[in-house]
Scaffold this active site. Structure first.
Site, PDB file in Angstrom:
ATOM      1  N   SER A  50     -24.524   1.345 -13.126  1.00  0.00           N
ATOM      2  CA  SER A  50     -25.532   1.888 -14.055  1.00  0.00           C
ATOM      3  C   SER A  50     -26.311   0.740 -14.685  1.00  0.00           C
ATOM      4  O   SER A  50     -25.899  -0.431 -14.586  1.00  0.00           O
ATOM      5  CB  SER A  50     -24.832   2.691 -15.151  1.00  0.00           C
ATOM      6  OG  SER A  50     -24.086   1.809 -15.972  1.00  0.00           O
ATOM      7  N   ASP A  82     -27.068   3.680 -10.228  1.00  0.00           N
ATOM      8  CA  ASP A  82     -26.833   4.999 -10.827  1.00  0.00           C
ATOM      9  C   ASP A  82     -27.850   5.223 -11.959  1.00  0.00           C
ATOM     10  O   ASP A  82     -27.997   4.366 -12.831  1.00  0.00           O
ATOM     11  CB  ASP A  82     -25.393   5.013 -11.372  1.00  0.00           C
ATOM     12  CG  ASP A  82     -24.929   6.392 -11.782  1.00  0.00           C
ATOM     13  OD1 ASP A  82     -25.419   7.382 -11.224  1.00  0.00           O
ATOM     14  OD2 ASP A  82     -24.044   6.468 -12.668  1.00  0.00           O
ATOM     15  N   HIS A  83     -28.524   6.350 -11.947  1.00  0.00           N
ATOM     16  CA  HIS A  83     -29.477   6.717 -13.012  1.00  0.00           C
ATOM     17  C   HIS A  83     -30.542   5.657 -13.281  1.00  0.00           C
ATOM     18  O   HIS A  83     -30.759   5.286 -14.455  1.00  0.00           O
ATOM     19  CB  HIS A  83     -28.743   7.047 -14.321  1.00  0.00           C
ATOM     20  CG  HIS A  83     -27.921   8.286 -14.228  1.00  0.00           C
ATOM     21  ND1 HIS A  83     -28.463   9.545 -14.300  1.00  0.00           N
ATOM     22  CD2 HIS A  83     -26.595   8.467 -14.030  1.00  0.00           C
ATOM     23  CE1 HIS A  83     -27.505  10.444 -14.159  1.00  0.00           C
ATOM     24  NE2 HIS A  83     -26.357   9.820 -13.985  1.00  0.00           N
ATOM     25  N   GLY A 181     -19.435  12.673 -19.050  1.00  0.00           N
ATOM     26  CA  GLY A 181     -18.520  12.373 -20.143  1.00  0.00           C
ATOM     27  C   GLY A 181     -17.218  13.169 -20.076  1.00  0.00           C
ATOM     28  O   GLY A 181     -16.908  13.820 -19.072  1.00  0.00           O
ATOM     29  N   ALA A 215     -18.872  14.680 -12.426  1.00  0.00           N
ATOM     30  CA  ALA A 215     -17.865  15.412 -11.669  1.00  0.00           C
ATOM     31  C   ALA A 215     -16.442  14.897 -11.896  1.00  0.00           C
ATOM     32  O   ALA A 215     -15.561  15.113 -11.059  1.00  0.00           O
ATOM     33  CB  ALA A 215     -18.209  15.376 -10.183  1.00  0.00           C
ATOM     34  N   ILE A 257     -17.970   9.842 -10.021  1.00  0.00           N
ATOM     35  CA  ILE A 257     -16.806   9.773 -10.906  1.00  0.00           C
ATOM     36  C   ILE A 257     -16.838   8.477 -11.713  1.00  0.00           C
ATOM     37  O   ILE A 257     -16.807   7.381 -11.152  1.00  0.00           O
ATOM     38  CB  ILE A 257     -15.503   9.851 -10.073  1.00  0.00           C
ATOM     39  CG1 ILE A 257     -15.424  11.208  -9.368  1.00  0.00           C
ATOM     40  CG2 ILE A 257     -14.267   9.617 -10.959  1.00  0.00           C
ATOM     41  CD1 ILE A 257     -14.368  11.312  -8.298  1.00  0.00           C
ATOM     42  N   ASP A 258     -16.925   8.629 -13.006  1.00  0.00           N
ATOM     43  CA  ASP A 258     -16.844   7.489 -13.912  1.00  0.00           C
ATOM     44  C   ASP A 258     -15.783   7.750 -14.995  1.00  0.00           C
ATOM     45  O   ASP A 258     -14.856   6.967 -15.194  1.00  0.00           O
ATOM     46  CB  ASP A 258     -18.208   7.217 -14.556  1.00  0.00           C
ATOM     47  CG  ASP A 258     -18.211   5.920 -15.356  1.00  0.00           C
ATOM     48  OD1 ASP A 258     -17.173   5.257 -15.426  1.00  0.00           O
ATOM     49  OD2 ASP A 258     -19.254   5.563 -15.927  1.00  0.00           O
TER      50      ASP A 258
END
Ligand code: G3H
Ligand code: 13P
Ligand code: ZN
Length: 312
Positions: A50, A82-83, A181, A215, A257-258
């Site tokens: 990110s 990411d994003h 989150g 997710a 998945i974070d």
């Protein structure tokens, strides 16, 4: 093996009814835990970074760590932004060696999202890099994005063809009820995903890879560990893993998945330090944290994604 794009991975995943895990990485131990699990299980991987991770760890350090993982594992690995929130950030990652970028224009009006995504696609494709776009808005909180439940909106299936044709993007993130989150549903709310939207999107975009953000399952074992050892995360709740498995069998080819990585790492470190209050060598608590990440990722690969053995 050099970095790969997601093109081949997604084609095989779509046809094979499984998904590739896209795991957020911020430091060496996280990268090692994820890639050691994938190596043992012969799973392809997406490692994603990110803007916040890039700020925290530095672009070059992250790229070099991922290069080390490529050398150590021999796996097909894509390195993904990411994003991405601007053309400039995407360009910087493309120029800096990433094989895939996301441009997240989901907060923009439809036509502006198309225009921004198309601009990124043109630059990326000229440089052999693939692009993920997004339609619909997930609720939840990350470093750069904070979307309240009221501002969240499901993807409108009637818009997806025009978006994909208008942008030339290679994959599409959609909103079907997941969120970022550790607090994905209100207390007492039944976790639900809009599989009807996913089905309709897949019908309108046959063979096209779909991406699920937000997710994480918010694995209760780790939330309990955090709460047991001085943390305070009441009502943390994620997406049931059987729903993710079902999505992976459908058009979803990439599952992000974070939070589960964060929970595994933090829970394990809290437990270790509570049980060993005199220890102060970071290696002592980072080692079990890395092992917990490895075990958690192995579980995702086998029981949720179904990507084990697919790197052979
Ligand atoms: O969806 C985004 C990821 O969880 C990254 O979070 O921006 O705090 O690094 P971050
Ligand atoms: P989680 O917060 O559910 O892990 O989602 C991560 C994500 O979507 C990264 O883009
Ligand atoms: Zn996300």
């Amino acid at each position: 093996m050099p970095l790969v794009t997601t093109t081949e991975m997604f084609k095989k995943a779509y046809d094979g009814g499984y998904a590739i895990g896209a795991f957020n990485v911020n430091n060496m131990e996280i990268i090692q835990g994820i890639t050691e699990a994938a190596k043992e299980l012969k799973s392809p991987l997406i490692l994603q970074v990110s803007a916040g991770a890039r700020k925290y760890a530095n672009h070059t350090y992250l790229v070099k760590l991922v290069e080390a993982a490529l050398e150590e594992t021999g796996l097909p690995i894509a390195l993904h932004l990411d994003h991405g929130d601007s053309f400039e950030l995407c360009k910087s990652c493309i120029d800096g060696g990433f094989s895939s970028v996301m441009i997240d224009g989901s907060h923009l009006p439809f036509e502006e999202n198309i225009a921004l995504t198309r601009k990124v696609v043109e630059y990326a494709h000229d440089h052999g890099v693939v692009v993920e776009g997004e339609l619909g808005r997930l609720a939840g909180i990350e470093d750069a994005v904070n979307v309240s439940a009221e501002d969240a909106s499901y993807t409108r299936p009637e818009e997806v063809q025009a978006f994909v044709e208008g942008t030339g993007c290679d994959s599409l993130a959609i909103a079907i009820g997941t969120s970022h989150g550790a607090y994905k549903f209100k207390p007492g709310q039944k976790p639900q995903l809009r599989f009807d939207i996913l089905e309709e999107v897949a019908r309108r975009l046959p063979g096209f890879p779909i991406v699920l953000h937000g997710a994480s399952a918010v694995i209760p074992e780790f939330v309990e560990m955090i709460n047991q050892y001085g943390g305070d995360m009441p009502n943390a709740i994620g997406i049931p893993e059987d729903m993710l498995r079902q999505a992976a069998k459908m058009a979803v080819c990439k599952i992000n998945i974070d939070s589960d990585l964060r929970l595994a790492m933090t829970g394990t470190i809290r437990k270790y330090l509570a049980e060993n209050p005199s220890h102060f060598d970071p290696r002592q608590y980072l080692k079990p944290a890395r092992e917990a990440i490895k075990a958690m990722v192995a579980h995702k690969i086998v029981d949720v994604l179904g990507s084990d053995g697919k790197a052979e």
